[in-house]
Design a protein around this motif. Structure first.
Motif, PDB file in Angstrom:
ATOM      1  N   LEU A 115     -10.008   2.257  -6.955  1.00 46.62           N
ATOM      2  CA  LEU A 115      -8.550   2.446  -6.953  1.00 46.62           C
ATOM      3  C   LEU A 115      -7.854   1.215  -7.538  1.00 46.62           C
ATOM      4  CD1 LEU A 115      -8.127   4.260  -3.514  1.00 46.62           C
ATOM      5  CD2 LEU A 115      -7.545   5.213  -5.754  1.00 46.62           C
TER       6      LEU A 115
ATOM      7  N   LEU B  87      -7.455  10.641   6.823  1.00 51.11           N
ATOM      8  CA  LEU B  87      -7.126  11.596   7.889  1.00 51.11           C
ATOM      9  C   LEU B  87      -8.323  11.863   8.805  1.00 51.11           C
ATOM     10  CD1 LEU B  87      -4.792  14.051   5.942  1.00 51.11           C
ATOM     11  CD2 LEU B  87      -4.174  12.112   7.398  1.00 51.11           C
TER      12      LEU B  87
ATOM     13  N   LEU C 294     -14.374  -2.665   8.811  1.00 53.63           N
ATOM     14  CA  LEU C 294     -14.525  -1.256   9.204  1.00 53.63           C
ATOM     15  C   LEU C 294     -15.312  -1.212  10.516  1.00 53.63           C
ATOM     16  CD1 LEU C 294     -15.257   0.185   5.668  1.00 53.63           C
ATOM     17  CD2 LEU C 294     -13.312   0.792   7.122  1.00 53.63           C
TER      18      LEU C 294
ATOM     19  N   HIS D  76     -12.245   1.810  -2.840  1.00 58.13           N
ATOM     20  CA  HIS D  76     -11.085   0.907  -2.855  1.00 58.13           C
ATOM     21  C   HIS D  76     -11.060   0.084  -4.138  1.00 58.13           C
ATOM     22  CE1 HIS D  76     -10.762   1.055   1.833  1.00 58.13           C
ATOM     23  NE2 HIS D  76     -10.345   2.154   1.240  1.00 58.13           N
TER      24      HIS D  76
ATOM     25  N   VAL E  66      -7.762   9.609  -5.118  1.00 55.02           N
ATOM     26  CA  VAL E  66      -6.709   9.534  -4.093  1.00 55.02           C
ATOM     27  C   VAL E  66      -6.871  10.686  -3.090  1.00 55.02           C
ATOM     28  CG1 VAL E  66      -4.227   9.759  -3.689  1.00 55.02           C
ATOM     29  CG2 VAL E  66      -5.047   8.242  -5.488  1.00 55.02           C
TER      30      VAL E  66
ATOM     31  N   PHE F 185      -7.041   4.005  10.460  1.00 54.61           N
ATOM     32  CA  PHE F 185      -5.739   4.452   9.952  1.00 54.61           C
ATOM     33  C   PHE F 185      -4.623   3.519  10.432  1.00 54.61           C
ATOM     34  CE2 PHE F 185      -1.849   6.982   9.971  1.00 54.61           C
ATOM     35  CZ  PHE F 185      -1.850   7.437   8.661  1.00 54.61           C
TER      36      PHE F 185
ATOM     37  N   MET G 203      -5.518   1.222 -10.781  1.00 54.81           N
ATOM     38  CA  MET G 203      -4.118   0.777 -10.689  1.00 54.81           C
ATOM     39  C   MET G 203      -3.806  -0.240 -11.797  1.00 54.81           C
ATOM     40  SD  MET G 203      -3.171   0.613  -6.627  1.00 54.81           S
ATOM     41  CE  MET G 203      -4.638  -0.145  -5.953  1.00 54.81           C
TER      42      MET G 203
ATOM     43  N   ALA H 247       1.539   3.771  -3.042  1.00 53.24           N
ATOM     44  CA  ALA H 247       1.024   5.145  -2.894  1.00 53.24           C
ATOM     45  C   ALA H 247       2.103   6.133  -3.347  1.00 53.24           C
ATOM     46  CB  ALA H 247       0.620   5.403  -1.451  1.00 53.24           C
TER      47      ALA H 247
ATOM     48  N   HIS I 131       0.828  -1.209   0.000  1.00 55.46           N
ATOM     49  CA  HIS I 131       0.000   0.000   0.000  1.00 55.46           C
ATOM     50  C   HIS I 131       0.862   1.258   0.000  1.00 55.46           C
ATOM     51  CE1 HIS I 131      -2.154   3.353   1.944  1.00 55.46           C
ATOM     52  NE2 HIS I 131      -3.168   2.948   1.206  1.00 55.46           N
TER      53      HIS I 131
ATOM     54  N   ARG J   3      -4.728  -9.560  -1.415  1.00 59.06           N
ATOM     55  CA  ARG J   3      -5.994  -9.021  -0.889  1.00 59.06           C
ATOM     56  C   ARG J   3      -7.098 -10.081  -0.944  1.00 59.06           C
ATOM     57  NH1 ARG J   3     -10.265  -7.643   0.282  1.00 59.06           N
ATOM     58  NH2 ARG J   3     -11.209  -5.579   0.468  1.00 59.06           N
TER      59      ARG J   3
ATOM     60  N   MET K 208      -3.797   0.250   8.662  1.00 58.19           N
ATOM     61  CA  MET K 208      -2.945   0.278   7.471  1.00 58.19           C
ATOM     62  C   MET K 208      -1.557   0.826   7.800  1.00 58.19           C
ATOM     63  SD  MET K 208      -2.715  -0.550   4.422  1.00 58.19           S
ATOM     64  CE  MET K 208      -4.120  -0.728   3.333  1.00 58.19           C
TER      65      MET K 208
HETATM   66  C1  HEM Z   1      -1.958   6.618  -4.672  1.00 59.85           C
HETATM   67  C2  HEM Z   1      -2.301   6.568  -3.468  1.00 59.85           C
HETATM   68  C3  HEM Z   1      -3.143   5.498  -2.798  1.00 59.85           C
HETATM   69  C4  HEM Z   1      -3.808   4.410  -3.296  1.00 59.85           C
HETATM   70  C5  HEM Z   1      -3.879   3.934  -4.747  1.00 59.85           C
HETATM   71  C6  HEM Z   1      -4.451   3.744  -2.174  1.00 59.85           C
HETATM   72  C7  HEM Z   1      -5.238   2.591  -2.271  1.00 59.85           C
HETATM   73  C8  HEM Z   1      -5.849   1.958  -1.217  1.00 59.85           C
HETATM   74  C9  HEM Z   1      -6.665   0.767  -1.315  1.00 59.85           C
HETATM   75  C10 HEM Z   1      -7.002   0.041  -2.609  1.00 59.85           C
HETATM   76  C11 HEM Z   1      -7.060   0.439  -0.060  1.00 59.85           C
HETATM   77  C12 HEM Z   1      -7.933  -0.751   0.348  1.00 59.85           C
HETATM   78  C13 HEM Z   1      -7.074  -1.782   1.021  1.00 59.85           C
HETATM   79  C14 HEM Z   1      -6.375  -2.665   0.056  1.00 59.85           C
HETATM   80  O1  HEM Z   1      -7.021  -3.574  -0.419  1.00 59.85           O
HETATM   81  O2  HEM Z   1      -5.177  -2.476  -0.239  1.00 59.85           O
HETATM   82  C15 HEM Z   1      -6.505   1.427   0.839  1.00 59.85           C
HETATM   83  C16 HEM Z   1      -6.684   1.442   2.200  1.00 59.85           C
HETATM   84  C17 HEM Z   1      -6.245   2.437   3.028  1.00 59.85           C
HETATM   85  N1  HEM Z   1      -5.493   3.546   2.661  1.00 59.85           N
HETATM   86 FE1  HEM Z   1      -4.839   3.997   0.847  1.00 59.85          FE
HETATM   87  N2  HEM Z   1      -4.163   4.438  -1.018  1.00 59.85           N
HETATM   88  C18 HEM Z   1      -3.383   5.526  -1.371  1.00 59.85           C
HETATM   89  C19 HEM Z   1      -2.868   6.496  -0.528  1.00 59.85           C
HETATM   90  C20 HEM Z   1      -3.161   6.587   0.809  1.00 59.85           C
HETATM   91  C21 HEM Z   1      -2.748   7.671   1.681  1.00 59.85           C
HETATM   92  C22 HEM Z   1      -1.901   8.878   1.225  1.00 59.85           C
HETATM   93  C23 HEM Z   1      -3.252   7.389   2.928  1.00 59.85           C
HETATM   94  C24 HEM Z   1      -3.161   8.163   4.225  1.00 59.85           C
HETATM   95  C25 HEM Z   1      -2.421   9.160   4.503  1.00 59.85           C
HETATM   96  C26 HEM Z   1      -3.974   6.140   2.838  1.00 59.85           C
HETATM   97  C27 HEM Z   1      -4.596   5.496   3.866  1.00 59.85           C
HETATM   98  C28 HEM Z   1      -5.285   4.318   3.802  1.00 59.85           C
HETATM   99  C29 HEM Z   1      -5.925   3.663   4.947  1.00 59.85           C
HETATM  100  C30 HEM Z   1      -5.960   4.191   6.377  1.00 59.85           C
HETATM  101  C31 HEM Z   1      -6.517   2.494   4.465  1.00 59.85           C
HETATM  102  C32 HEM Z   1      -7.339   1.466   5.262  1.00 59.85           C
HETATM  103  C33 HEM Z   1      -8.798   1.655   5.017  1.00 59.85           C
HETATM  104  C34 HEM Z   1      -9.636   0.519   5.541  1.00 59.85           C
HETATM  105  O3  HEM Z   1      -9.373  -0.039   6.604  1.00 59.85           O
HETATM  106  O4  HEM Z   1     -10.597   0.180   4.873  1.00 59.85           O
HETATM  107  N3  HEM Z   1      -3.897   5.683   1.533  1.00 59.85           N
HETATM  108  N4  HEM Z   1      -5.767   2.343   0.108  1.00 59.85           N
END
Ligand code: HEM
Ligand code: HEM
Length: 181
Positions: free
Chosen positions: A91, A158, A72, A88, A150, A169, A95, A19, A15, A64, A172
């Motif tokens: 995204l 946040l 949640l 999600h 994003v 938060f 991707m 990102a 992740h 995944r 992850m």
């Molecule tokens: C290009 C940037 C990003 C992409 C493509 C992205 C993508 C994703 C995806 C697809 C998930 C779902 C979990 C998974 O299956 O992997 C996720 C979860 C999460 N992301 Fe990101 N993310 C990005 C940037 C960020 C940033 C900058 C933050 C915080 C500062 C963040 C915080 C989180 C958190 C806290 C979760 C957990 C949410 C949950 O429990 O459902 N992500 N992200």
């Protein structure tokens, strides 16, 4: 088996690595279409990093699907958890779509898909100017959609970290804490 409280290490490493790579790609993409002098090295960086994202998202999706993510919070309003799940999967879709469109767009334009000197990928779309024009437009529009998604995702993360403080938060950001003796 009880549901996990955190994303597994593979999910967390992928992740945050992805990102960083995706944000870099959005900036590099905009940089290379706006600066003629910087364009050559930015394009040389954009192609292989984009293909690296494609390889990483395959591993990430497999991980995944094999590991249940933490649920949640139960008190999260229904629309918010629906929006979280939908965004999600959006995204994930982007991707995959962005690198595949970039690769097929260059193929359709008849350009070599160079990874580094001496190594290039085969074309994956027919050489056709109309297909090129459609894919070129799609690459820009979907990049804008990716950026917007994003930003909303960042805002939501946040909100969980600073306002709700509900552990979403942390799920992850870090692994589960070891229990003391
Ligand atoms: C290009 C940037 C990003 C992409 C493509 C992205 C993508 C994703 C995806 C697809 C998930 C779902 C979990 C998974 O299956 O992997 C996720 C979860 C999460 N992301 Fe990101 N993310 C990005 C940037 C960020 C940033 C900058 C933050 C915080 C500062 C963040 C915080 C989180 C958190 C806290 C979760 C957990 C949410 C949950 O429990 O459902 N992500 N992200
Ligand atoms: C996650 C992956 C990717 C992201 C986020 C991304 C993002 C972008 C962005 C933001 C632009 C500028 C668009 C505009 O302002 O019109 C762009 C242009 C471009 N992208 Fe990507 N891209 C990705 C993957 C790829 C891949 C894998 C390739 C090729 C192998 C590629 C080839 C190109 C080319 C050649 C342009 C410039 C085209 C021109 O100047 O006519 N991209 N990309």
């Amino acid at each position: 088996m009880s549901a996990p409280s955190h994303f597994n290490l593979t999910a967390r490493v992928l992740h945050w690595t992805m990102a960083l790579l995706i944000l870099t790609m959005l900036l590099v993409g905009v940089g290379m279409v706006s600066s003629v002098s910087q364009r050559p090295w930015l394009v040389d960086l954009h192609r292989p990093v984009g293909i690296a994202i494609l390889l990483l998202v395959i591993v990430r999706l497999a991980n995944r699907l094999r590991h249940t993510p933490p649920p949640l919070p139960a008190d999260l309003p229904r629309w918010q958890s629906a929006a979280a799940h939908a965004s999600h999967w959006l995204l994930y879709g982007l991707m995959f779509a962005m690198p595949l469109i970039g690769w097929s767009m260059l193929s359709a334009g008849g350009y070599p898909v160079v990874m580094f000197e001496g190594f290039q990928l085969p074309p994956i779309a027919p050489h056709d100017p109309t297909v090129y024009a459609i894919l070129r437009g799609a690459h820009s529009w979907l990049a804008a959609l990716l950026f917007a998604t994003v930003m909303v995702h960042l805002g939501a993360a946040l909100f969980h970290a600073w306002v709700r403080r509900d552990g979403v938060f942390e799920a992850m950001a870090r692994g589960p804490r070891q229990k003391g003796p």
